[in-house]
Design a protein around this motif. Structure first.
Motif, PDB file in Angstrom:
ATOM      1  N   PHE A 142       0.791  -1.222   0.000  1.00 24.38           N
ATOM      2  CA  PHE A 142       0.000   0.000   0.000  1.00 24.38           C
ATOM      3  C   PHE A 142       0.826   1.276   0.000  1.00 24.38           C
ATOM      4  O   PHE A 142       0.277   2.355  -0.192  1.00 24.38           O
ATOM      5  CB  PHE A 142      -0.943  -0.002   1.217  1.00 24.38           C
ATOM      6  N   ALA A 143       2.117   1.185   0.209  1.00 22.21           N
ATOM      7  CA  ALA A 143       2.945   2.395   0.175  1.00 22.21           C
ATOM      8  C   ALA A 143       3.019   2.931  -1.260  1.00 22.21           C
ATOM      9  O   ALA A 143       3.053   2.152  -2.220  1.00 22.21           O
ATOM     10  CB  ALA A 143       4.346   2.090   0.687  1.00 22.21           C
ATOM     11  N   PRO A 144       2.999   4.251  -1.441  1.00 27.02           N
ATOM     12  CA  PRO A 144       3.087   4.807  -2.799  1.00 27.02           C
ATOM     13  C   PRO A 144       4.451   4.524  -3.425  1.00 27.02           C
ATOM     14  O   PRO A 144       5.473   4.566  -2.753  1.00 27.02           O
ATOM     15  CB  PRO A 144       2.890   6.307  -2.583  1.00 27.02           C
ATOM     16  N   VAL A 145       4.395   4.224  -4.730  1.00 29.95           N
ATOM     17  CA  VAL A 145       5.639   4.021  -5.458  1.00 29.95           C
ATOM     18  C   VAL A 145       6.178   5.384  -5.884  1.00 29.95           C
ATOM     19  O   VAL A 145       5.448   6.370  -5.936  1.00 29.95           O
ATOM     20  CB  VAL A 145       5.423   3.122  -6.694  1.00 29.95           C
ATOM     21  N   PRO A 146       7.442   5.491  -6.192  1.00 33.49           N
ATOM     22  CA  PRO A 146       8.002   6.796  -6.573  1.00 33.49           C
ATOM     23  C   PRO A 146       7.406   7.313  -7.874  1.00 33.49           C
ATOM     24  O   PRO A 146       7.184   6.547  -8.814  1.00 33.49           O
ATOM     25  CB  PRO A 146       9.494   6.520  -6.707  1.00 33.49           C
ATOM     26  N   ALA A 147       7.116   8.625  -7.929  1.00 30.93           N
ATOM     27  CA  ALA A 147       6.617   9.248  -9.157  1.00 30.93           C
ATOM     28  C   ALA A 147       7.778   9.472 -10.112  1.00 30.93           C
ATOM     29  O   ALA A 147       8.872   9.859  -9.712  1.00 30.93           O
ATOM     30  CB  ALA A 147       5.935  10.571  -8.836  1.00 30.93           C
ATOM     31  N   THR A 148       7.514   9.213 -11.390  1.00 37.28           N
ATOM     32  CA  THR A 148       8.557   9.323 -12.415  1.00 37.28           C
ATOM     33  C   THR A 148       8.313  10.556 -13.266  1.00 37.28           C
ATOM     34  O   THR A 148       7.202  10.780 -13.752  1.00 37.28           O
ATOM     35  CB  THR A 148       8.543   8.082 -13.328  1.00 37.28           C
ATOM     36  N   ALA A 149       9.325  11.363 -13.450  1.00 36.46           N
ATOM     37  CA  ALA A 149       9.225  12.544 -14.312  1.00 36.46           C
ATOM     38  C   ALA A 149       9.579  12.155 -15.744  1.00 36.46           C
ATOM     39  O   ALA A 149      10.399  11.261 -15.982  1.00 36.46           O
ATOM     40  CB  ALA A 149      10.152  13.642 -13.817  1.00 36.46           C
ATOM     41  N   ALA A 150       8.940  12.832 -16.695  1.00 38.26           N
ATOM     42  CA  ALA A 150       9.224  12.556 -18.101  1.00 38.26           C
ATOM     43  C   ALA A 150      10.553  13.169 -18.508  1.00 38.26           C
ATOM     44  O   ALA A 150      10.921  14.256 -18.059  1.00 38.26           O
ATOM     45  CB  ALA A 150       8.116  13.118 -18.977  1.00 38.26           C
ATOM     46  N   VAL A 151      11.266  12.451 -19.338  1.00 32.01           N
ATOM     47  CA  VAL A 151      12.450  13.009 -20.001  1.00 32.01           C
ATOM     48  C   VAL A 151      11.951  13.583 -21.322  1.00 32.01           C
ATOM     49  O   VAL A 151      11.568  12.841 -22.224  1.00 32.01           O
ATOM     50  CB  VAL A 151      13.521  11.932 -20.231  1.00 32.01           C
ATOM     51  N   THR A 152      11.894  14.926 -21.419  1.00 33.02           N
ATOM     52  CA  THR A 152      11.271  15.565 -22.575  1.00 33.02           C
ATOM     53  C   THR A 152      12.280  15.874 -23.669  1.00 33.02           C
ATOM     54  O   THR A 152      13.466  16.065 -23.409  1.00 33.02           O
ATOM     55  CB  THR A 152      10.563  16.860 -22.155  1.00 33.02           C
ATOM     56  N   GLU A 153      11.745  15.928 -24.884  1.00 37.08           N
ATOM     57  CA  GLU A 153      12.578  16.208 -26.049  1.00 37.08           C
ATOM     58  C   GLU A 153      11.791  17.152 -26.954  1.00 37.08           C
ATOM     59  O   GLU A 153      10.826  16.743 -27.594  1.00 37.08           O
ATOM     60  CB  GLU A 153      12.896  14.916 -26.811  1.00 37.08           C
ATOM     61  N   HIS A 154      12.152  18.440 -26.981  1.00 39.01           N
ATOM     62  CA  HIS A 154      11.487  19.372 -27.887  1.00 39.01           C
ATOM     63  C   HIS A 154      12.398  20.563 -28.146  1.00 39.01           C
ATOM     64  O   HIS A 154      13.276  20.886 -27.351  1.00 39.01           O
ATOM     65  CB  HIS A 154      10.148  19.843 -27.311  1.00 39.01           C
ATOM     66  N   GLU A 155      12.147  21.230 -29.294  1.00 38.26           N
ATOM     67  CA  GLU A 155      12.928  22.397 -29.649  1.00 38.26           C
ATOM     68  C   GLU A 155      12.354  23.612 -28.926  1.00 38.26           C
ATOM     69  O   GLU A 155      11.148  23.705 -28.685  1.00 38.26           O
ATOM     70  CB  GLU A 155      12.903  22.632 -31.167  1.00 38.26           C
ATOM     71  N   ALA A 156      13.210  24.539 -28.584  1.00 38.86           N
ATOM     72  CA  ALA A 156      12.746  25.759 -27.926  1.00 38.86           C
ATOM     73  C   ALA A 156      11.966  26.648 -28.886  1.00 38.86           C
ATOM     74  O   ALA A 156      11.094  27.410 -28.478  1.00 38.86           O
ATOM     75  CB  ALA A 156      13.927  26.533 -27.359  1.00 38.86           C
ATOM     76  N   SER A 157      12.260  26.554 -30.180  1.00 40.16           N
ATOM     77  CA  SER A 157      11.529  27.308 -31.191  1.00 40.16           C
ATOM     78  C   SER A 157      11.620  26.585 -32.526  1.00 40.16           C
ATOM     79  O   SER A 157      12.511  25.772 -32.748  1.00 40.16           O
ATOM     80  CB  SER A 157      12.070  28.737 -31.331  1.00 40.16           C
ATOM     81  N   ILE A 158      10.665  26.900 -33.403  1.00 40.78           N
ATOM     82  CA  ILE A 158      10.616  26.311 -34.744  1.00 40.78           C
ATOM     83  C   ILE A 158      10.736  27.456 -35.735  1.00 40.78           C
ATOM     84  O   ILE A 158       9.934  28.397 -35.701  1.00 40.78           O
ATOM     85  CB  ILE A 158       9.299  25.553 -34.970  1.00 40.78           C
ATOM     86  N   ALA A 159      11.702  27.408 -36.610  1.00 34.59           N
ATOM     87  CA  ALA A 159      11.906  28.481 -37.579  1.00 34.59           C
ATOM     88  C   ALA A 159      12.086  27.904 -38.975  1.00 34.59           C
ATOM     89  O   ALA A 159      12.635  26.810 -39.152  1.00 34.59           O
ATOM     90  CB  ALA A 159      13.115  29.333 -37.200  1.00 34.59           C
ATOM     91  N   GLN A 160      11.610  28.655 -39.973  1.00 35.86           N
ATOM     92  CA  GLN A 160      11.697  28.276 -41.377  1.00 35.86           C
ATOM     93  C   GLN A 160      12.741  29.148 -42.077  1.00 35.86           C
ATOM     94  O   GLN A 160      13.240  30.120 -41.512  1.00 35.86           O
ATOM     95  CB  GLN A 160      10.328  28.443 -42.040  1.00 35.86           C
ATOM     96  N   PRO A 161      13.068  28.824 -43.323  1.00 42.12           N
ATOM     97  CA  PRO A 161      14.048  29.651 -44.048  1.00 42.12           C
ATOM     98  C   PRO A 161      13.556  31.090 -44.238  1.00 42.12           C
ATOM     99  O   PRO A 161      12.355  31.335 -44.364  1.00 42.12           O
ATOM    100  CB  PRO A 161      14.173  28.930 -45.402  1.00 42.12           C
ATOM    101  N   LYS A 162      14.477  32.014 -44.248  1.00 41.93           N
ATOM    102  CA  LYS A 162      14.153  33.429 -44.441  1.00 41.93           C
ATOM    103  C   LYS A 162      13.667  33.665 -45.864  1.00 41.93           C
ATOM    104  O   LYS A 162      14.199  33.100 -46.820  1.00 41.93           O
ATOM    105  CB  LYS A 162      15.388  34.295 -44.156  1.00 41.93           C
ATOM    106  N   ALA A 163      12.645  34.507 -46.000  1.00 38.88           N
ATOM    107  CA  ALA A 163      12.095  34.818 -47.320  1.00 38.88           C
ATOM    108  C   ALA A 163      13.090  35.630 -48.139  1.00 38.88           C
ATOM    109  O   ALA A 163      13.865  36.426 -47.602  1.00 38.88           O
ATOM    110  CB  ALA A 163      10.789  35.589 -47.170  1.00 38.88           C
ATOM    111  N   ALA A 164      13.042  35.417 -49.443  1.00 41.77           N
ATOM    112  CA  ALA A 164      13.881  36.196 -50.363  1.00 41.77           C
ATOM    113  C   ALA A 164      12.967  36.781 -51.433  1.00 41.77           C
ATOM    114  O   ALA A 164      12.574  36.093 -52.378  1.00 41.77           O
ATOM    115  CB  ALA A 164      14.950  35.307 -50.992  1.00 41.77           C
ATOM    116  N   LEU A 165      12.595  38.053 -51.266  1.00 41.30           N
ATOM    117  CA  LEU A 165      11.694  38.694 -52.224  1.00 41.30           C
ATOM    118  C   LEU A 165      12.448  39.072 -53.494  1.00 41.30           C
ATOM    119  O   LEU A 165      13.619  39.451 -53.451  1.00 41.30           O
ATOM    120  CB  LEU A 165      11.064  39.935 -51.605  1.00 41.30           C
ATOM    121  N   THR A 166      11.745  38.968 -54.610  1.00 43.76           N
ATOM    122  CA  THR A 166      12.331  39.322 -55.900  1.00 43.76           C
ATOM    123  C   THR A 166      11.716  40.638 -56.352  1.00 43.76           C
ATOM    124  O   THR A 166      10.548  40.699 -56.767  1.00 43.76           O
ATOM    125  CB  THR A 166      12.051  38.226 -56.945  1.00 43.76           C
ATOM    126  N   TRP A 167      12.502  41.701 -56.279  1.00 38.53           N
ATOM    127  CA  TRP A 167      12.003  43.033 -56.570  1.00 38.53           C
ATOM    128  C   TRP A 167      12.239  43.409 -58.033  1.00 38.53           C
ATOM    129  O   TRP A 167      13.215  42.972 -58.637  1.00 38.53           O
ATOM    130  CB  TRP A 167      12.701  44.056 -55.681  1.00 38.53           C
TER     131      TRP A 167
END
Length: 413
Positions: free
Chosen positions: A39-64
């Motif tokens: 009946f004693a509680p078992v230890p709680a397990t924390a997730a080992v997370t994997e994610h990027e802090a930000s998501i970025a795409q290529p910079k635009a190149a306008l054709t003037w």
């Protein structure tokens, strides 16, 4: 003699009691140990997370374009506004009529779903038509004794770019072209279009000037007016006294272009203030642009199409999260393992390299069912946030009796 057996008997009794109490103690300790393990509680397990802090795409190149001055914006996307070439005030030819239409509608607004008041045409309007022809300006027929609604008069001015209808319309609304010019310049100043000034309602003279920045703002106002935005999107119209009139903006429908106004004089070159709804994945993006000073119409059409196409390619439809995408893992001390997955797809339309910020929150778990929500992932773009819940890809079971009995040191909250 009789005391000796009694002493022995008492000693034996005491030893037996000690043995019994010792056995009972052992049994009790065992019961408490097993009960505690169960009946004693078992230890709680924390997730080992994997994610990027930000998501970025290529910079635009306008054709003037390689000539004149240009600007382009996607009004709903911060940072998606760029200019090229001179920022000076330059002649804008019949693009002026966009300003004329806005000023007339400010003085004589048309209610939603209506066509506005009726305008009657007289010999004076025929004389204006003949004068415009003599000056070499663009025109549409005017017939004395006919009448049009205000909306139709705006169509006559904007679609075939008829100078005579610009003059007749402003005479009707303001009494004279001179009164209109005064009102128009006050309107421009009130809207902080400091690089713009008119000296006529039609733009034939080089004194009607603006900048690419001002014209982008004027284009926004034109699209925000439902009457005006509906007019400039038409390819042709049939008008009383003037007959069928085609829109001089032959790019309508190309690349999503749905407005706004052409212009052409020797001083201004070939110009277009344009709007478009471009397709980015499954989404539509509103774009407003201006190109001034093209050497020829062909140069103008090619320059606008190339610029608009490069703007469209600068947008990205990004699946920041897809249902089932893994964001981490729970691994318990007793060997159970479950992936942390997103429960929803979250999509963004992103301009250029604008980053999507990613943050995540999870809670420790002791056990859990498949699909149980244990956290969330947040995506923020330009101040707008979308959230996807994170759940267990499979169940995390209780460790069971044998692991509990074998790992007393691993128990506890």
């Amino acid at each position: 003699m009789h005391d000796q057996p009694r002493r022995v008997s008492r000693q034996v009794y005491r030893r037996r009691r000690m043995v019994v109490f010792s056995l009972l103690s052992v049994v009790l300790v065992g019961i408490l140990y097993v009960s505690g393990s169960l009946f004693a509680p078992v230890p709680a397990t924390a997730a080992v997370t994997e994610h990027e802090a930000s998501i970025a795409q290529p910079k635009a190149a306008l054709t003037w374009p390689g000539w004149g001055a240009s600007g382009i914006t996607a009004p709903d996307y911060p940072g998606a506004t760029e200019y090229h070439g001179s920022s000076a005030s330059v002649p804008i030819a019949s693009v002026t009529k966009t300003i004329t239409a806005l000023v007339v509608l400010d003085k004589k607004p048309i209610a939603s779903g209506q066509n506005g008041p009726t305008i009657s045409f007289t010999q004076k309007d025929v004389d204006i038509w003949n004068q415009v022809i003599a000056e070499g300006g663009s025109w549409a027929p005017a017939v004395a004794g006919t009448s049009m609604s205000e909306k139709q008069a705006l169509e006559a001015m904007l679609l075939p770019s008829a100078n005579n209808y610009a003059i007749s319309l402003t005479n009707w609304a303001f009494g004279s072209s001179r009164a209109f010019v005064k009102a128009a310049n006050a309107w421009l100043a009130a809207h902080k279009f400091t690089g713009s000034k008119l000296d006529s309602p039609d733009g034939l003279t080089p004194g009607s000037v603006s900048t690419t920045k001002d014209l982008i703002g004027i284009g926004k106002l034109a699209l925000a007016n439902p009457v005006l935005s509906a007019i400039v999107s038409q390819k042709s119209v049939s008008l009383p006294g003037a007959g069928k009139q085609d829109n001089t903006n032959t790019l309508l429908g190309v690349g999503g272009i749905d407005g706004i106004k052409t212009g052409n004089t020797d001083q201004a070159g070939n110009c277009l203030l344009f709007s478009a709804q471009v397709t980015v994945g499954q989404s539509k993006v509103r774009v407003i642009g201006v190109v001034l000073g093209a050497p020829t119409h062909d140069d103008l059409w090619a320059g606008v199409k190339t610029l608009l196409n490069s703007m469209t390619n600068g947008f990205h439809e990004v699946d920041a999260s897809k249902a089932g995408r893994a964001y981490g893992t729970y691994t318990t001390p007793w060997g159970a393992k479950s992936t942390l997955v997103s429960t929803a797809t979250k999509m963004f339309v992103v301009w250029s390299d604008t980053p999507i910020q990613v943050s995540m929150q999870t809670r420790p778990v002791q056990s859990g069912e498949k699909g149980e929500v244990v956290g969330q992932v947040r995506f923020t773009l330009n101040g707008t946030t979308q959230t996807a819940q994170l759940a267990l890809a499979k169940a995390i079971p209780d460790p069971g009796l044998w692991w509990r009995l074998a790992h007393p040191g691993g128990l506890g909250a």
